[in-house]
Enzyme design. Structure first.
Site: not given
Ligand code: ADP
Ligand code: ADP
Ligand code: MG
Length: 444
Positions: A116, A163, A200, A236, A274, A291
């Protein structure tokens, strides 16, 4: 084109990919764990191979066993679905080394975007607005300095997180030293990488993401946005397209920026960028998912483009048959994730035998699931058991269609979040489209 594809996943997404293969005249190979012998993806595929015991580490994450299954069955390509190995650069390069096509971007692109911190830098260089923050920081004193500069509240984020995990909110300066130390240790044990960086904390914000598809010839097409702000613990729950907050002018800008970002990343295949989107309609890069996304069906419904089929075609070297100008977003689509968990009991996961299943129907109602009557939901895997997707000409109509479909849905034998989903989409805040990522917290 490939004649045989192995699907390295389970559940509804494995079923989704097998269906695309069938329609394209491609043979499919399912892999399964010992706990999934009776799973739907196994019976739908043309062939199947058991790859190990129930725990994912022994089966769905068992890279040598999956590669071996592909070699044994003569599959030319592997579709990883989402989660599991889908963003694993090592697996993608193992496939490359074994001359098996990995249906996703090249391993080095997965590596670059999966980190990231590196992804943030790539985007910054490409001129994409990023969330104010800092690079990976190890030294506690230096981290404290950066934190004070960024200001509070802030997030400590794991470089390898995903996730919804590996994100920690820090409200004040006093909380920071302890939070920084524990976040690093937690990231180390969860992801095998203790590196963290700071961002932030933006609030209130919407989560708005852009769907991309890129081919080998360098064509990049953006299929518009999805809003995914209804989240619980950063995961989500409901997604919709288009977003009620995005105007045509902003959409155009976001499409331009996303296409630029995909080009900067050397992207290929389907992927999602995103963004966090604030009340003043500023948007900031959050991360890239290299993906297919869980919520891809809402984009399919509004654009009429089958993302899985195109993902397979692009991986086979075909060029896109459409350009950005051919893309239009028609009507509105909404998806509700149905999870086997009890929202009344702190979202306790539920498993067991499906004693009764009635799938909602009617025009423009889609139910993606691997459930069937008498199937036993095992306790080992993700709690998402189905996705209900509806499409209508207007958002109001789509909401009414979703309400009707959710009321019609019957899943007995496991506890699930269907009633909670009805409550959310019936909420005037949701109906007005004025919801942010803090919606579930505010609901209490
Ligand atoms: P999307 O962005 O497609 O909504 P999610 O964040 O919901 O994706 O992740 C998709 C699936 O993969 C979920 O079932 C989530 O629990 C799993 N997942 C994704 N990344 C990880 C991770 N690093 N560790 C554990 N589960 C993960
Ligand atoms: P993941 O890989 O677990 O999906 P993300 O970086 O996409 O992680 O963050 C997951 C969620 O966390 C985002 O959809 C948002 O709701 C929240 N989030 C992440 N970064 C921030 C931020 N800097 N400020 C506020 N909310 C955040
Ligand atoms: Mg995300």
């Amino acid at each position: 084109m490939f004649s045989k594809i192995l699907i390295a996943n389970r559940g509804e997404i494995a079923v989704r990919v097998i269906r695309a293969c069938k329609e394209m005249g491609i043979s499919s190979v399912a892999v399964y764990s010992e706990a999934d012998r009776d799973a739907l993806h196994v019976s739908l595929a043309d062939e199947s191979v058991c790859i190990g015991p129930a725990p994912v580490g022994d089966s769905y994450l068992n890279m040598p066993a999956i590669i071996e299954a592909a070699v044994l069955t003569g599959a030319q390509a592997i579709h990883p679905g989402y989660g599991l190995l889908s963003e694993n650069a090592r697996f993608a390069s193992m496939c490359e080394e074994c001359h098996i096509a990995f249906i996703g971007p090249p391993a080095d692109v997965i590596r670059k975007m999966g980190d990231k911190d590196a992804a943030r830098k790539t985007m910054q260089v490409a001129g994409v607005p990023v969330i104010p923050g800092c690079d990976v920081v190890e030294d506690p004193a230096k981290a404290q300095e950066e934190a004070d500069r960024i200001g509070y509240p802030l997030l400590v984020k794991a470089r390898s997180g995903g996730g919804g995990r590996g994100i920690r909110l820090v409200q004040s300066r006093e909380e920071f030293p302890k939070a920084f130390a524990t976040a690093g240790a937690e990231a180390q044990s969860a992801f095998g990488d203790g590196a963290v960086y700071l961002e932030k904390y933006l609030s209130p914000v919407k989560h708005i993401e852009m769907q991309l598809i890129c081919d080998h010839a360098g064509n990049v097409v953006c299929l518009g946005e999805r809003e995914c702000s209804i989240q619980r613990k950063n995961q989500k729950l409901i997604e919709e397209s288009p977003s009620p907050a995005v105007t045509p002018k902003i959409r155009k800008k976001m499409i331009e920026v996303s296409a630029k970002a995909a080009k900067a990343a050397g992207y290929r295949g389907v992927g999602t960028i995103e963004f966090l989107f604030d009340k003043d309609q500023n948007f900031y890069f959050c991360e890239m998912n290299t993906r297919l996304q869980v919520e891809h069906p809402v984009t399919e419904m509004v654009t009429g483009i089958d993302l899985v089929k195109w993902q397979i075609r692009v991986a086979a070297g075909l060029s896109l048959s459409f350009t950005q100008d051919d893309i239009s977003m028609n009507g509105c689509a909404i998806e509700c994730r149905i999870n086997a968990e009890n929202p009344e009991k702190n979202y306790r996961p539920s498993c067991g035998r499906i004693s009764l299943l009635h799938v909602p129907g009617g025009p423009w109602v889609r139910f993606d699931t691997a459930l069937y009557q008498d199937y036993t939901v095992p306790p080992f895997y993700d709690s998402m058991i189905a996705k209900l997707i509806v499409h209508a000409q207007t958002r109001e109509e789509a909401i009414r269609k979703m309400q009707a479909a959710l009321c019609e849905m019957i899943i007995e034998g496991v506890e699930h979040n269907g009633t909670l989903q009805i409550d959310i989409i019936s909420d005037p805040v949701f109906k007005a489209g004025q919801y942010y990522t803090n919606y579930m917290e505010n609901r209490g």
